[in-house]
Motif scaffolding. Structure first.
Motif, PDB file in Angstrom:
ATOM      1  N   CYS A 182     -58.702 -95.860  34.493  1.00 29.80           N
ATOM      2  CA  CYS A 182     -59.767 -95.983  33.496  1.00 29.80           C
ATOM      3  C   CYS A 182     -59.368 -95.209  32.247  1.00 29.80           C
ATOM      4  CB  CYS A 182     -61.097 -95.449  34.029  1.00 29.80           C
ATOM      5  SG  CYS A 182     -62.414 -95.395  32.790  1.00 29.80           S
ATOM      6  N   ARG A 183     -59.538 -95.853  31.095  1.00 31.26           N
ATOM      7  CA  ARG A 183     -59.419 -95.173  29.812  1.00 31.26           C
ATOM      8  C   ARG A 183     -60.803 -95.148  29.184  1.00 31.26           C
ATOM      9  NH1 ARG A 183     -55.429 -97.675  25.902  1.00 31.26           N
ATOM     10  NH2 ARG A 183     -55.613 -95.638  24.892  1.00 31.26           N
ATOM     11  N   SER A 184     -61.223 -93.966  28.733  1.00 29.38           N
ATOM     12  CA  SER A 184     -62.560 -93.803  28.169  1.00 29.38           C
ATOM     13  C   SER A 184     -62.437 -93.215  26.766  1.00 29.38           C
ATOM     14  CB  SER A 184     -63.413 -92.888  29.055  1.00 29.38           C
ATOM     15  OG  SER A 184     -64.717 -92.776  28.546  1.00 29.38           O
ATOM     16  N   PHE A 185     -63.105 -93.860  25.816  1.00 26.97           N
ATOM     17  CA  PHE A 185     -63.099 -93.403  24.430  1.00 26.97           C
ATOM     18  C   PHE A 185     -64.501 -92.889  24.105  1.00 26.97           C
ATOM     19  CE2 PHE A 185     -60.107 -96.815  25.055  1.00 26.97           C
ATOM     20  CZ  PHE A 185     -58.933 -96.297  24.533  1.00 26.97           C
ATOM     21  N   MET A 186     -64.592 -91.641  23.637  1.00 24.25           N
ATOM     22  CA  MET A 186     -65.872 -90.990  23.409  1.00 24.25           C
ATOM     23  C   MET A 186     -66.109 -90.763  21.926  1.00 24.25           C
ATOM     24  SD  MET A 186     -65.466 -88.333  26.563  1.00 24.25           S
ATOM     25  CE  MET A 186     -63.738 -88.758  26.826  1.00 24.25           C
ATOM     26  N   SER A 187     -67.350 -90.970  21.493  1.00 26.43           N
ATOM     27  CA  SER A 187     -67.695 -90.789  20.085  1.00 26.43           C
ATOM     28  C   SER A 187     -69.124 -90.296  19.963  1.00 26.43           C
ATOM     29  CB  SER A 187     -67.521 -92.104  19.318  1.00 26.43           C
ATOM     30  OG  SER A 187     -68.376 -93.116  19.849  1.00 26.43           O
ATOM     31  N   ILE A 188     -69.428 -89.686  18.809  1.00 28.68           N
ATOM     32  CA  ILE A 188     -70.782 -89.258  18.471  1.00 28.68           C
ATOM     33  C   ILE A 188     -71.137 -89.889  17.132  1.00 28.68           C
ATOM     34  CG2 ILE A 188     -72.271 -87.301  17.890  1.00 28.68           C
ATOM     35  CD1 ILE A 188     -70.594 -85.550  19.701  1.00 28.68           C
ATOM     36  N   ALA A 189     -72.193 -90.688  17.119  1.00 31.76           N
ATOM     37  CA  ALA A 189     -72.640 -91.366  15.894  1.00 31.76           C
ATOM     38  C   ALA A 189     -71.495 -92.152  15.250  1.00 31.76           C
ATOM     39  CB  ALA A 189     -73.222 -90.352  14.912  1.00 31.76           C
ATOM     40  N   ILE A 193     -64.406 -88.483  19.161  1.00 29.81           N
ATOM     41  CA  ILE A 193     -64.261 -87.052  19.443  1.00 29.81           C
ATOM     42  C   ILE A 193     -63.244 -86.759  20.534  1.00 29.81           C
ATOM     43  CG2 ILE A 193     -66.581 -86.433  18.651  1.00 29.81           C
ATOM     44  CD1 ILE A 193     -67.361 -86.318  21.685  1.00 29.81           C
ATOM     45  N   ALA A 194     -63.028 -87.693  21.472  1.00 27.63           N
ATOM     46  CA  ALA A 194     -62.140 -87.396  22.598  1.00 27.63           C
ATOM     47  C   ALA A 194     -61.784 -88.675  23.337  1.00 27.63           C
ATOM     48  CB  ALA A 194     -62.806 -86.411  23.556  1.00 27.63           C
ATOM     49  N   GLU A 195     -60.765 -88.565  24.200  1.00 31.68           N
ATOM     50  CA  GLU A 195     -60.365 -89.665  25.070  1.00 31.68           C
ATOM     51  C   GLU A 195     -60.115 -89.112  26.465  1.00 31.68           C
ATOM     52  OE1 GLU A 195     -57.005 -91.772  23.548  1.00 31.68           O
ATOM     53  OE2 GLU A 195     -57.915 -92.117  21.579  1.00 31.68           O
ATOM     54  N   ALA A 196     -60.356 -89.947  27.471  1.00 34.23           N
ATOM     55  CA  ALA A 196     -60.118 -89.547  28.857  1.00 34.23           C
ATOM     56  C   ALA A 196     -59.259 -90.566  29.554  1.00 34.23           C
ATOM     57  CB  ALA A 196     -61.439 -89.372  29.594  1.00 34.23           C
ATOM     58  N   SER A 197     -58.459 -90.104  30.484  1.00 34.13           N
ATOM     59  CA  SER A 197     -57.664 -90.966  31.350  1.00 34.13           C
ATOM     60  C   SER A 197     -57.953 -90.570  32.785  1.00 34.13           C
ATOM     61  CB  SER A 197     -56.160 -90.795  31.058  1.00 34.13           C
ATOM     62  OG  SER A 197     -55.863 -91.158  29.724  1.00 34.13           O
ATOM     63  N   VAL A 198     -58.329 -91.567  33.593  1.00 30.14           N
ATOM     64  CA  VAL A 198     -58.741 -91.307  34.974  1.00 30.14           C
ATOM     65  C   VAL A 198     -58.014 -92.257  35.913  1.00 30.14           C
ATOM     66  CG1 VAL A 198     -60.690 -91.195  36.583  1.00 30.14           C
ATOM     67  CG2 VAL A 198     -61.036 -90.592  34.161  1.00 30.14           C
ATOM     68  N   THR A 199     -57.480 -91.716  36.991  1.00 25.70           N
ATOM     69  CA  THR A 199     -56.867 -92.519  38.047  1.00 25.70           C
ATOM     70  C   THR A 199     -57.813 -92.556  39.245  1.00 25.70           C
ATOM     71  OG1 THR A 199     -54.620 -91.964  37.367  1.00 25.70           O
ATOM     72  CG2 THR A 199     -54.903 -92.775  39.606  1.00 25.70           C
ATOM     73  N   ILE A 200     -58.103 -93.746  39.743  1.00 25.36           N
ATOM     74  CA  ILE A 200     -59.028 -93.925  40.859  1.00 25.36           C
ATOM     75  C   ILE A 200     -58.252 -94.480  42.047  1.00 25.36           C
ATOM     76  CG2 ILE A 200     -61.133 -95.080  41.653  1.00 25.36           C
ATOM     77  CD1 ILE A 200     -61.885 -95.331  38.641  1.00 25.36           C
TER      78      ILE A 200
END
Length: 204
Positions: A182-189, A193-200
């Protein structure tokens, strides 16, 4: 964020009066925030349509989580610096009366723990609708081939301790019979602000 503030400070220091300092600082902050937002919108807009992945395999399927899964992830700021690490235990039910329940128990490296339970219903081919505790409103997920996407807002604690409404744009890729990324892109308004990388890893 620290780079943003340092840039504003440098601009303000070059001014000759308190009022011009404030004006320069706010103008600099606005320009930088606008550029960041435009970059984030451009990045989101450039992602291929989900139908692009219709022929990719193996096909993604939430049912494979019914036996349980573990996850490991990192969160980085926009400069690529490590912000947080996390592990998670995931449990899910089989589809019952058209509904699937999926629970995430997440533990961060600073000790914070979050439990979020999703309830998903099928809307039609390639579409799901879901709700979860701590998430604003209903969330639509779309999937095709080996890829699934969802976008949602949730109140989230930032590294400095503040709670903010954060937008998450998640994209899941099924790699093989037991692995998803999973790649997650995070933002405010609208400002990234940040990105995450998750292995499941699915438990068998």
């Amino acid at each position: 964020m620290s780079g943003l503030l340092q840039s504003v400070t440098r601009q303000a220091g070059a001014s000759r009066s308190p009022s011009s300092t404030r004006r320069a600082g706010w103008r600099g902050l606005l320009r930088l925030a606008l550029v960041a937002a435009m970059m984030g919108l451009a990045a989101c807009g450039s992602r291929p349509a989900i139908e692009t992945y219709a022929e990719t395999k193996p096909v993604i399927d939430l049912d494979l989580l019914a036996s349980g899964a573990r996850a490991w992830g990192v969160i980085e700021d926009l400069d690529g610096r490590l912000v947080r690490r996390m592990t998670a235990e995931i449990t899910a039910t089989d589809w019952r009366d058209g509904v699937l329940s999926l629970t995430e128990n997440v533990t961060f490296d600073d000790g914070e723990q979050i439990q979020r339970t999703w309830t998903w219903r099928k809307l039609g081919p390639g579409r799901l609708i879901g709700t979860a505790n701590g998430v604003y409103g209903e969330v639509e997920a779309v999937f095709a081939g080996s890829v699934l996407r969802k976008r949602f807002d949730a109140d989230t604690r930032l590294p400095d301790g503040r709670m903010e409404r954060v937008t998450f744009e998640d994209e899941f890729y099924r790699i093989d019979e037991t692995t998803l990324i999973c790649r997650s892109f995070m933002s405010i308004a609208g400002i990234p602000i940040a990105e995450a990388s998750v292995t499941i890893q699915v438990q068998k």
